[in-house]
Scaffold this motif. Structure first.
Motif, short mmCIF file in Angstrom:
data_model
loop_
_atom_site.label_atom_id
_atom_site.label_comp_id
_atom_site.label_asym_id
_atom_site.label_seq_id
_atom_site.Cartn_x
_atom_site.Cartn_y
_atom_site.Cartn_z
N ASP A 1 0.86 -1.17 0.00
CA ASP A 1 0.00 0.00 0.00
C ASP A 1 0.90 1.23 0.00
N ALA A 2 0.76 2.07 -0.98
CA ALA A 2 1.68 3.19 -1.17
C ALA A 2 1.65 4.16 0.00
N ARG A 3 0.45 4.48 0.52
CA ARG A 3 0.36 5.45 1.60
C ARG A 3 0.97 4.91 2.88
N PHE A 4 0.70 3.65 3.19
CA PHE A 4 1.29 3.04 4.39
C PHE A 4 2.80 2.97 4.25
N ALA A 5 3.30 2.55 3.08
CA ALA A 5 4.75 2.43 2.87
C ALA A 5 5.43 3.78 3.01
N ALA A 6 4.80 4.84 2.49
CA ALA A 6 5.39 6.18 2.58
C ALA A 6 5.41 6.66 4.03
N LEU A 7 4.30 6.46 4.77
CA LEU A 7 4.24 6.87 6.16
C LEU A 7 5.27 6.11 6.99
N ARG A 8 5.35 4.82 6.77
CA ARG A 8 6.32 3.97 7.49
C ARG A 8 7.74 4.45 7.23
N ALA A 9 8.05 4.72 5.97
CA ALA A 9 9.40 5.17 5.62
C ALA A 9 9.72 6.50 6.27
N ILE A 10 8.75 7.44 6.26
CA ILE A 10 8.98 8.75 6.86
C ILE A 10 9.24 8.63 8.35
N VAL A 11 8.42 7.83 9.04
CA VAL A 11 8.57 7.66 10.49
C VAL A 11 9.95 7.08 10.81
N LEU A 12 10.34 6.04 10.09
CA LEU A 12 11.62 5.39 10.36
C LEU A 12 12.80 6.29 10.02
N MET A 13 12.69 7.03 8.92
CA MET A 13 13.78 7.93 8.53
C MET A 13 13.94 9.07 9.52
N VAL A 14 12.83 9.66 9.96
CA VAL A 14 12.90 10.75 10.94
C VAL A 14 13.46 10.24 12.27
N ALA A 15 12.99 9.06 12.69
CA ALA A 15 13.49 8.48 13.94
C ALA A 15 14.99 8.18 13.83
N GLY A 16 15.40 7.63 12.70
CA GLY A 16 16.81 7.31 12.51
C GLY A 16 17.69 8.54 12.47
N SER A 17 17.24 9.59 11.76
CA SER A 17 18.04 10.82 11.69
C SER A 17 18.11 11.50 13.05
N ALA A 18 17.04 11.40 13.83
CA ALA A 18 17.06 11.96 15.19
C ALA A 18 18.05 11.20 16.06
N LEU A 19 18.08 9.88 15.91
CA LEU A 19 19.04 9.07 16.68
C LEU A 19 20.47 9.41 16.28
N LEU A 20 20.70 9.65 15.00
CA LEU A 20 22.03 10.06 14.54
C LEU A 20 22.43 11.40 15.14
N THR A 21 21.47 12.32 15.23
CA THR A 21 21.75 13.63 15.83
C THR A 21 22.12 13.49 17.30
N ILE A 22 21.36 12.70 18.03
CA ILE A 22 21.65 12.48 19.45
C ILE A 22 23.03 11.85 19.62
N SER A 23 23.33 10.85 18.79
CA SER A 23 24.61 10.17 18.91
C SER A 23 25.78 11.09 18.57
#
Length: 202
Positions: free
Chosen positions: A24-46
């Motif tokens: 499902d395109a909308r679910f895949a896009a939302l999932r990707a955005i959430v994971l990417m934002v969470a990952g980039s935030a973790l990189l910032t903290i680290s």
């Protein structure tokens, strides 16, 4: 309704198993955005957890980069690190020495730039190896994480050597980090193996 969307994370990755994508395109896009934002935030903290050293500070970022690549897969892991680099290029204070140093393209062109671009290469390689099963056994995951750290050092030192003599680049960009890198490699491997062990039990 199915749209024939292609998931950004392979089901063979840790994140792909913990949070499966859907066709499902909308679910895949939302999932990707959430994971990417969470990952980039973790990189910032680290990046902010560091031991200050001349030219290149020692942080937890290399370990986090390898774990993101291995957990997310090469597409989503690479996209996450690319987002982090884009945030810094746009002036957001996500890098290790920002502030007091200003972020932006100038920071990426500085002594640390090679290591930052090495993050992207390492995330892509870690993701590709993980999707081929290199993250499942302790021996292989140690080799995988060692390769990831080596890639970061190679790109970082190559960049630093363009700014100063190689001997000095090695002295300020590699020698002070060898012992810590060994520890971070072992810790990253242990965390990855433990995550798979817990997932399989679940």
């Amino acid at each position: 309704m199915s749209t024939g969307a292609t998931p950004l994370a392979s089901p063979s990755t840790l994140v792909g198993l913990l949070w499966p994508s859907r066709n499902d395109a909308r679910f895949a896009a939302l999932r990707a955005i959430v994971l990417m934002v969470a990952g980039s935030a973790l990189l910032t903290i680290s990046a902010k957890v560091q031991v200050p050293l001349p030219y290149v500070p020692m942080t937890l970022q290399t370990m986090v980069v390898l774990l993101i690549g291995a957990s997310y897969g090469w597409r989503l892991g690479g996209a996450t690190v690319a987002l982090y680099l884009a945030e810094g290029a746009m002036g957001m204070p996500v890098f290790a020495n920002t502030p007091p140093l200003p972020a932006g393209i100038g920071y990426l062109a500085g002594p640390t730039g090679g290591f930052l671009f090495g993050f992207l290469l390492a995330a892509l390689v870690m993701g590709a190896m993980a999707e081929r099963g290199w993250d499942r056994t302790l021996g292989r995951v140690v080799v995988m994480m060692t390769i990831g750290h080596a890639l970061i050092f190679v790109v970082g030192l190559a960049w630093l050597s363009a700014l100063m003599p190689f001997a000095k680049a090695w002295a300020v960009g590699a020698a002070p980090f060898v012992a810590a890198t060994v520890v971070k490699t072992a810790l990253a491997a242990a965390l990855m193996k433990a995550a798979w062990t817990v997932t399989r039990r679940g």
